[in-house]
Design a protein around this motif. Structure first.
Motif, PDB file in Angstrom:
ATOM      1  N   THR A   1       0.869  -1.189   0.099  1.00  0.00           N
ATOM      2  CA  THR A   1       0.168  -0.006  -0.076  1.00  0.00           C
ATOM      3  C   THR A   1       0.758   1.212  -0.070  1.00  0.00           C
ATOM      4  O   THR A   1       1.881   1.259   0.558  1.00  0.00           O
ATOM      5  N   ALA A   2       0.338   2.481  -0.713  1.00  0.00           N
ATOM      6  CA  ALA A   2       1.066   3.559  -0.686  1.00  0.00           C
ATOM      7  C   ALA A   2       0.149   4.654  -0.678  1.00  0.00           C
ATOM      8  O   ALA A   2      -1.013   4.518  -1.313  1.00  0.00           O
ATOM      9  N   TRP A   3       0.489   5.550  -0.051  1.00  0.00           N
ATOM     10  CA  TRP A   3      -0.456   7.117  -0.032  1.00  0.00           C
ATOM     11  C   TRP A   3       0.285   8.182  -0.072  1.00  0.00           C
ATOM     12  O   TRP A   3       1.423   8.475   0.294  1.00  0.00           O
ATOM     13  N   ALA A   4      -0.414   9.447  -0.472  1.00  0.00           N
ATOM     14  CA  ALA A   4      -0.030  10.665  -0.225  1.00  0.00           C
ATOM     15  C   ALA A   4      -1.342  11.483  -0.415  1.00  0.00           C
ATOM     16  O   ALA A   4      -1.814  11.723  -1.207  1.00  0.00           O
ATOM     17  N   ILE A   5      -1.410  12.285   0.935  1.00  0.00           N
ATOM     18  CA  ILE A   5      -2.643  12.794   1.476  1.00  0.00           C
ATOM     19  C   ILE A   5      -2.211  14.302   1.721  1.00  0.00           C
ATOM     20  O   ILE A   5      -1.563  14.710   2.708  1.00  0.00           O
ATOM     21  N   PRO A   6      -2.576  15.388   0.811  1.00  0.00           N
ATOM     22  CA  PRO A   6      -2.351  16.692   1.209  1.00  0.00           C
ATOM     23  C   PRO A   6      -3.153  17.009   2.309  1.00  0.00           C
ATOM     24  O   PRO A   6      -4.255  16.552   2.661  1.00  0.00           O
ATOM     25  N   VAL A   7      -2.678  17.941   3.404  1.00  0.00           N
ATOM     26  CA  VAL A   7      -3.226  18.526   4.440  1.00  0.00           C
ATOM     27  C   VAL A   7      -3.467  19.848   4.451  1.00  0.00           C
ATOM     28  O   VAL A   7      -2.261  20.606   4.911  1.00  0.00           O
ATOM     29  N   SER A   8      -4.326  20.558   3.869  1.00  0.00           N
ATOM     30  CA  SER A   8      -4.461  21.850   3.679  1.00  0.00           C
ATOM     31  C   SER A   8      -3.310  22.453   2.852  1.00  0.00           C
ATOM     32  O   SER A   8      -2.951  21.840   1.922  1.00  0.00           O
ATOM     33  N   ASP A   9      -2.897  23.549   3.232  1.00  0.00           N
ATOM     34  CA  ASP A   9      -1.612  23.893   2.359  1.00  0.00           C
ATOM     35  C   ASP A   9      -0.377  24.008   3.419  1.00  0.00           C
ATOM     36  O   ASP A   9       0.626  24.354   2.818  1.00  0.00           O
ATOM     37  N   LEU A  10      -0.501  23.093   4.370  1.00  0.00           N
ATOM     38  CA  LEU A  10       0.547  22.815   5.253  1.00  0.00           C
ATOM     39  C   LEU A  10       1.558  21.831   4.683  1.00  0.00           C
ATOM     40  O   LEU A  10       2.896  22.217   4.679  1.00  0.00           O
ATOM     41  N   GLY A  11       1.025  20.865   3.959  1.00  0.00           N
ATOM     42  CA  GLY A  11       1.971  19.807   3.512  1.00  0.00           C
ATOM     43  C   GLY A  11       1.308  18.678   3.201  1.00  0.00           C
ATOM     44  O   GLY A  11      -0.093  18.736   2.788  1.00  0.00           O
ATOM     45  N   VAL A  12       2.184  17.420   3.013  1.00  0.00           N
ATOM     46  CA  VAL A  12       1.507  16.269   2.494  1.00  0.00           C
ATOM     47  C   VAL A  12       2.143  15.227   3.586  1.00  0.00           C
ATOM     48  O   VAL A  12       3.441  15.112   3.719  1.00  0.00           O
ATOM     49  N   PHE A  13       1.244  14.157   3.722  1.00  0.00           N
ATOM     50  CA  PHE A  13       1.607  13.110   4.559  1.00  0.00           C
ATOM     51  C   PHE A  13       1.505  11.927   3.564  1.00  0.00           C
ATOM     52  O   PHE A  13       0.508  11.503   2.851  1.00  0.00           O
ATOM     53  N   SER A  14       2.550  11.134   3.749  1.00  0.00           N
ATOM     54  CA  SER A  14       2.705  10.226   2.525  1.00  0.00           C
ATOM     55  C   SER A  14       3.555   8.971   3.253  1.00  0.00           C
ATOM     56  O   SER A  14       4.110   9.193   4.199  1.00  0.00           O
ATOM     57  N   GLY A  15       3.398   7.973   2.475  1.00  0.00           N
ATOM     58  CA  GLY A  15       4.318   6.954   2.943  1.00  0.00           C
ATOM     59  C   GLY A  15       3.879   5.508   2.182  1.00  0.00           C
ATOM     60  O   GLY A  15       3.188   5.461   1.223  1.00  0.00           O
ATOM     61  N   PHE A  16       4.344   4.161   2.755  1.00  0.00           N
ATOM     62  CA  PHE A  16       3.998   2.993   2.180  1.00  0.00           C
ATOM     63  C   PHE A  16       4.394   2.042   3.270  1.00  0.00           C
ATOM     64  O   PHE A  16       4.943   2.067   4.114  1.00  0.00           O
TER      65      PHE A  16
END
Length: 259
Positions: free
Chosen positions: A168-183
């Motif tokens: 599994t892999a993901w990248a989720i923007p969090v408003s304009d603050l940044g991106v939470f991602s991983g695998f």
């Protein structure tokens, strides 16, 4: 790295640096710190996506190069090709709970200048589903995994059995603050290793949050993360001749620049 925005061709490249202060290496008694430089490429076309990444890794002296002296040097990379069912059929309404279904193919290669002299070659083929997140992506898949490697201690190459892999892999923007991602990669037992020992299920998980340093479209990002590796390379941590050398959890410091 994947994307569900398949309406038009797109390409991006990035260079990055991460520091891992407390990794492990099978057979190495001390924790190993590593400085890692990386290059990544991501592109979208009419059939799906391409993703390529390569890491150049430098260990400290706890993980020495062959013959002793300075820490080992390593490179490791992979190329993944995803074929999007939505892109190929024009269906944009999804497939049940999934936003998209994909056929995936991936090839990994690497080498390291230790006495073990690993030279992994890995092939993965499988299918993946894109989950219905509102922004970014989250993919879940299953693959058939085949690996060959080299064992310099016993002086022979090893061809492992085909094993199942859950990914599994993901990248989720969090408003304009940044991106939470991983695998998360879970690779099943792949038969005997070069010493004749049974391999165990291997788990590699990495998660990070990258902050936009100069606004929501910033090319420069920096962040923190964590990495967990259990039964590294299939090594059985419970029976390893060097205690706890097949598992580690380490924090990560990261910087990335979009070219």
């Amino acid at each position: 790295g994947c994307s569900n925005a398949l309406a038009a061709d797109f390409s991006s490249n990035a260079i990055g640096y991460r520091y891992a202060p407390s990794q492990s290496e099978p057979g190495v008694s001390d924790k190993v710190s590593k400085n890692i430089l990386s290059f990544t490429h991501f592109s979208v076309d009419k059939l799906g996506t391409n993703f390529f990444t390569i890491d150049l890794l430098k260990s400290n002296s706890a993980d020495p190069a062959a013959g002793g002296g300075s820490g080992a040097q390593e490179w490791y990379g992979f190329y993944q090709r995803d074929f999007s069912l939505s892109a190929m059929t024009g269906n944009k309404s999804g497939y049940g709970y999934a936003k998209d279904l994909k056929l995936t193919a991936r090839f990994d290669a690497g080498t390291k200048n230790t006495a073990f002299a690993p030279a992994p070659r890995k092939l993965r083929v499988g299918v993946a589903a894109s989950l219905p997140v509102s922004a970014g992506f989250w993919d879940v898949g299953v693959q058939a995994y085949k690996e060959s490697n080299h064992n310099g201690i016993v002086g022979k190459s090893v061809s492992f059995d085909v094993a199942p892999a859950l990914v599994t892999a993901w990248a989720i923007p969090v408003s304009d603050l940044g991106v939470f991602s991983g695998f998360v990669d879970v690779i099943g037992p792949k038969g005997k290793d070069g010493f004749g020992a049974d391999t165990k299920t291997e788990v590699l998980a990495r998660a990070k949050f990258m902050f936009n340093l100069m606004g929501p479209k910033s090319a420069l990002t920096a962040g923190i993360g964590i990495e967990h590796w259990r039964n590294k390379f299939g090594c059985d941590n419970s029976t390893s001749f060097v205690k706890n050398s097949c598992k580690a959890t380490t924090p990560l410091l990261l910087v990335e620049y979009q070219l």
